[in-house]
Design a protein around this motif. Structure first.
Motif, PDB file in Angstrom:
ATOM      1  N   ILE B  12       0.825  -1.202   0.000  1.00 32.64           N
ATOM      2  CA  ILE B  12       0.000   0.000   0.000  1.00 32.64           C
ATOM      3  C   ILE B  12       0.860   1.253   0.000  1.00 32.64           C
ATOM      4  O   ILE B  12       0.593   2.214  -0.730  1.00 32.64           O
ATOM      5  CB  ILE B  12      -0.980  -0.027   1.192  1.00 32.64           C
ATOM      6  N   VAL B  13       1.930   1.233   0.762  1.00 30.40           N
ATOM      7  CA  VAL B  13       2.826   2.389   0.777  1.00 30.40           C
ATOM      8  C   VAL B  13       3.441   2.597  -0.604  1.00 30.40           C
ATOM      9  O   VAL B  13       3.446   3.695  -1.157  1.00 30.40           O
ATOM     10  CB  VAL B  13       3.935   2.195   1.839  1.00 30.40           C
ATOM     11  N   THR B 142       0.204   8.336  12.093  1.00 29.86           N
ATOM     12  CA  THR B 142      -1.006   7.586  11.766  1.00 29.86           C
ATOM     13  C   THR B 142      -2.165   8.127  12.605  1.00 29.86           C
ATOM     14  O   THR B 142      -1.970   8.916  13.514  1.00 29.86           O
ATOM     15  CB  THR B 142      -0.820   6.092  12.083  1.00 29.86           C
ATOM     16  N   ILE B 143      -3.361   7.689  12.229  1.00 31.31           N
ATOM     17  CA  ILE B 143      -4.525   8.137  12.977  1.00 31.31           C
ATOM     18  C   ILE B 143      -4.453   7.548  14.378  1.00 31.31           C
ATOM     19  O   ILE B 143      -4.380   6.321  14.523  1.00 31.31           O
ATOM     20  CB  ILE B 143      -5.813   7.684  12.284  1.00 31.31           C
ATOM     21  N   TYR B 160      -1.088   4.045   8.242  1.00 30.57           N
ATOM     22  CA  TYR B 160      -0.341   4.879   7.294  1.00 30.57           C
ATOM     23  C   TYR B 160      -0.518   6.355   7.608  1.00 30.57           C
ATOM     24  O   TYR B 160      -1.415   6.763   8.316  1.00 30.57           O
ATOM     25  CB  TYR B 160      -0.822   4.606   5.871  1.00 30.57           C
ATOM     26  N   GLY B 161       0.366   7.149   6.987  1.00 30.41           N
ATOM     27  CA  GLY B 161       0.227   8.596   7.077  1.00 30.41           C
ATOM     28  C   GLY B 161      -0.960   9.065   6.252  1.00 30.41           C
ATOM     29  O   GLY B 161      -1.547   8.297   5.477  1.00 30.41           O
ATOM     30  N   PHE B 162      -1.284  10.361   6.365  1.00 29.77           N
ATOM     31  CA  PHE B 162      -2.521  10.856   5.733  1.00 29.77           C
ATOM     32  C   PHE B 162      -2.479  10.820   4.209  1.00 29.77           C
ATOM     33  O   PHE B 162      -3.499  10.786   3.542  1.00 29.77           O
ATOM     34  CB  PHE B 162      -2.790  12.291   6.201  1.00 29.77           C
ATOM     35  N   TYR B 225       5.459  12.115  -1.523  1.00 31.02           N
ATOM     36  CA  TYR B 225       5.171  11.002  -0.614  1.00 31.02           C
ATOM     37  C   TYR B 225       6.353  10.042  -0.557  1.00 31.02           C
ATOM     38  O   TYR B 225       6.727   9.541   0.505  1.00 31.02           O
ATOM     39  CB  TYR B 225       3.911  10.274  -1.080  1.00 31.02           C
ATOM     40  N   TYR B 226       6.960   9.830  -1.742  1.00 26.09           N
ATOM     41  CA  TYR B 226       8.116   8.933  -1.812  1.00 26.09           C
ATOM     42  C   TYR B 226       9.239   9.437  -0.900  1.00 26.09           C
ATOM     43  O   TYR B 226       9.802   8.691  -0.109  1.00 26.09           O
ATOM     44  CB  TYR B 226       8.602   8.850  -3.259  1.00 26.09           C
TER      45      TYR B 226
END
Lengths: 511, 328
Positions: B12-13, B142-143, B160-162, B225-226
């Motif tokens: 997913i990342v 993360t949330i 994950y991050g937002f 994001y990368y």
């Protein structure tokens, strides 16, 4: 009733590079009237209408709507003035539905509201007698359905001046009648209609007034009732032209090519030609009629060696000199060398046979570059041939070194047909040789085909215009969905009879 | 089980990087512009975000996390859009060949980004490796609560991050926008048949410019994001972004120009790309075979789509072609 609209074009000039397409053209369009715009190929009819509908920007001149001077910079401006154009090549997006195409670019709502569109489309259809399914995708539609959609689209946008660019070129006689009925309804409703067409009998049938352009200049206008085809042709060409096709009796008929049990499948395995058998004789013109896509292209290509033929077929061919040969299994190059010429004019004209970016002489060379012994190509002969074709067929080109792509459609075609005829073939196959050509050029081509016939060439002429087929051809083979629907005599057959054979398999199919 | 969760997370990342790239490129291609400069655009987005927050973090004693994120996003988006603007100027206004321009843009932006990346490393001094720790941490927050509760589901969905959720949101929004709004309909028409769109009164040039520039902006976020998440706020000039950029282009084809299909497609690509890491007993040689998988899947999809002849899964008809109204 809304106020009666009228449009006045004054001294419109438009040039493309060195070519002047419109030279100070003036024209008036009135509401409740059907105006025919007549002219030879490259006389600037389409350009003029493109200026009016905002596609081209004029280099000079003014446009007045109801006496007020207006500037039309884009199609959007034209819509706002109620001007809508139905182009010869339909302006539709294939992957969208009819309704989506209709609202394209309107931005009536932020979200696309097709429900409302359907209701309004139905209103328009009921009013003028159209049939349109709003949820059908355009790529599933027939040519005539697409055209209807175009007209509905323009009316939906509130156009009361409709411009139709050669609307009948792609229609069957029955579809044309339907279109004319709709046009009369629209006229009765107070709309102004401009129709561009090359077919004089249609001009006489549908229009109230005729305006003639010649080589970009405005020649004059005349009420249709006060004129006749001969006078209009003379106006268009600028000199007296004979409107008769000289059909001589076929002489010295020799069996040139005999096709037996020819079946061709396309990539998907669908039969495009189904068990076709016929004979074409040297010294006659064999017409091939049929709705577009009934297998005409495949038939000609099969003879020229460009199709994969199903086993069991035979195509025997007798050259001018020499013995009978079997064409099945020969390469296109061999077949060409035996004297078989194919001039196929596809819908986009440049798709097959000519290279758009090359000039006239280089396109002539496409046929001859293999001959000659030197490693260098012979450029002189093709240039002479090009010169000859340009002169004899009156090709309008700034020079021999202009890329063919820049010429108008009709002139491109003259180059193609001229080149094929120049090869002195024993079997000359032409498809849609006069498609979109003006009357004068069409007759020039008919004359050339007749000359070939008298020289003992077997001419196979695939045509769309039934009137021309019946006047030109000695026999007419009618195709229907890849089968031979019947073979009729050109001198005695009736148009309705051929039209019927085109849509329903006749008795010939059973034999 | 832990292995599988870890694989999915990695997928997913990884997928999110190319999802940004592919969503932006889909928007661009819908207007008929084939921008092969996606890898370059992602380079631009990555380096611009990094430069922006580097100077912010360097000059501020206590950097604010939200400001960090805002600066990174803004810098990445704007500089990527400038890349898109350059592409638009060359291909739309000057009608240069789109393939050549796109490839050139990739080469140019790769060099541009690595040059400044190297300079940043030098500026950072010390070990020769810059790090924007605060921003990177902010991006990877993360949330709270969700990622630890719910067990493995929480780990798969919420760890994950937002930016992961932003990518999904943008893709869904784009799909809705293209299919339901008038502007979206017009955009599709421009990509399919610009002459028709023009005749319908749509400003073709404006649509192409906007779609290409905004598309580039979105693609650029993939680069950001990368750098911030995948690379944890460091710069590394080994060409990793470029490799992912090409995958993004492949993903556009894989998703047959449907942004929603791109979402799961990107995760599939991610999982396939990482598979070699989780399969036991692979040699260095067989690893490379497994790295081929995403491309292999794209080829298979292309074959299947071509065989089915479905008009709904085709690229925009005028993709890659310039448009000039008065061309005859």
């Amino acid at each position: 009733m809304e106020t009666q609209k009228s449009i006045k074009l004054v001294c419109i000039t438009k040039t493309f590079g060195e070519v002047t397409a419109n030279d100070a053209v003036c024209l008036e369009i009135h509401a409740g009237e059907i105006l025919s715009l007549l002219g030879e190929n490259g006389s600037g009819k389409t350009t003029l209408m493109n200026v009016l509908s905002g596609i081209y920007a004029p280099d000079g001149g003014n446009i007045f709507v109801n006496g007020n001077k207006v500037t039309i910079r884009s199609p959007k401006d034209a819509f706002a003035l109620g001007i809508g154009m139905i182009h010869q090549h339909f302006k539709l997006v294939d992957v969208l539905t009819a309704a989506e195409n209709i609202v394209l670019g309107l931005n009536e709502n932020k979200l696309v509201d097709l429900k409302n569109v359907r209701i309004r489309v139905k209103e328009i259809c009921d009013r003028y007698g159209f049939v349109v399914d709003p949820d059908r995708k355009v790529f599933d539609m027939s040519v005539s359905e697409k055209q209807t959609l175009e007209i509905v689209k323009v009316i939906y946008r509130g156009a009361d001046i409709l411009i139709l660019d050669e609307p009948t070129a792609v229609l069957t006689p029955q579809e044309t009648d339907k279109l004319f009925a709709v046009m009369r309804n629209m006229k009765a409703d107070g709309k102004a209609i401009v129709i561009i067409t090359h077919k004089l009998h249609e001009v006489m049938e549908i229009s109230d007034r005729v305006a003639v352009l010649r080589r970009g200049k405005y020649i004059g206008d005349i009420p249709t009732g006060d004129t006749n085809p001969q006078e209009l042709t003379d106006m268009m060409v600028g000199r007296a032209v004979s409107l008769n096709i000289d059909r001589t009796e076929p002489q010295n008929l020799t069996e040139r090519v005999t096709v037996r049990n020819l079946t061709v499948r396309d990539i998907d395995g669908v039969k495009r030609l189904d068990n076709i058998s016929f004979t074409a004789y040297g010294g006659e013109i064999l017409g091939i009629a049929g709705i577009t896509g009934s297998g005409q292209k495949e038939l000609l290509e099969a003879i020229a060696g460009l199709q994969n033929i199903e086993p069991g077929a035979s195509i025997t061919y007798l050259p001018r000199e020499g013995k009978q040969v079997e064409l099945v299994g020969k390469t296109p190059q061999d077949i060409k060398n035996l004297g078989v010429a194919l001039a196929f004019v596809p819908e986009d004209r440049l798709g097959m046979g000519l290279v758009g970016n090359m000039d006239v002489s280089d396109n002539m060379m496409l046929k001859s570059y293999r001959s000659g012994k030197s490693v260098f190509t012979d450029r002189k002969t093709p240039r002479e041939l090009a010169q000859q074709v340009v002169e004899s067929l009156e090709v309008m080109t700034p020079s021999l070194s202009t890329p063919v792509r820049r010429l108008s459609g009709g002139n491109v075609q003259k180059v193609l047909v001229g080149r094929e005829i120049a090869g002195n073939p024993a079997l000359l196959m032409t498809a849609y040789a006069v498609r979109g050509l003006d009357i004068n050029t069409s007759y020039t081509i008919y004359r050339l085909l007749n000359e070939q016939k008298m020289r003992g060439t077997a001419v196979v002429y695939v045509g769309e215009d039934l009137d021309a087929l019946l006047e030109l051809c000695d026999r007419i083979l009618v195709l229907c969905a890849g089968k031979v629907s019947g073979i009729v005599e050109g001198r005695t057959a009736k148009k309705e009879e051929v039209g019927l054979l085109m849509t329903h398999l006749g008795e010939g199919a059973k034999a | 089980m832990k292995q599988i969760i870890s694989l999915i997370q990695a997928g997913i990342v990884f997928g999110t990087v190319i999802l940004f790239g592919a969503t932006g490129e889909t928007l661009t291609e819908k207007s008929g512009n084939l921008n092969l400069g996606v890898p370059g655009i992602m380079y631009l987005g990555g380096i611009a975000g990094l430069i922006g927050v580097f100077f912010y973090e360097m000059n501020t004693p206590v950097p604010n996390k939200l400001v960090c994120i805002a600066i990174a996003l803004l810098c990445a988006f704007i500089v990527s859009m400038l890349g898109g603007l350059l592409f638009s100027l060359l291909t739309i206004t000057l009608r240069a060949n789109q393939n050549v321009t796109g490839l050139t843009l990739t080469i140019f932006a790769g060099g541009f980004a690595n040059f400044f990346g190297g300079s940043l490393n030098k500026l950072a001094g010390g070990v020769g490796q810059i790090s924007v720790a605060v921003t990177s941490a902010a991006f990877r927050t993360t949330i709270p609560g969700l990622s630890n509760a719910l067990g493995s589901i929480g780990q798969i969905l919420f760890s994950y991050g937002f930016m992961v959720y932003l990518a999904i949101a943008i893709a869904v929004a784009l799909a809705w926008y293209i299919n339901n709004t008038s502007v979206g309909l017009n955009l599709r028409a421009v990509g399919e048949n610009p002459a028709t769109a023009d005749a319908a009164g749509i400003h073709v040039t404006k649509y192409k410019y906007l779609a290409t520039c905004i598309g580039a902006g979105i693609s650029g976020l993939g680069g950001l994001y990368y750098v911030m998440d995948y690379m944890k706020g460091t710069w590394d000039s080994d060409g990793g972004i470029e490799r992912l950029g090409w995958l993004a282009v492949a993903l556009v084809i894989f998703s047959s120009w449907k942004p929603k299909r791109g979402i799961w497609g990107s995760y599939l690509f991610g999982v396939l790309s990482w598979l070699y890491f989780y399969l036991p007993g692979l040699t260095r040689r067989s690893m490379e075979l497994f790295k081929m998988l995403p491309y292999l899947v794209t080829v298979i999809v292309l074959i299947v789509v071509s065989l089915r002849h479905s008009r709904d899964n085709q690229p925009p008809t005028s993709l890659g072609l310039p448009y000039f109204r008065e061309e005859r």
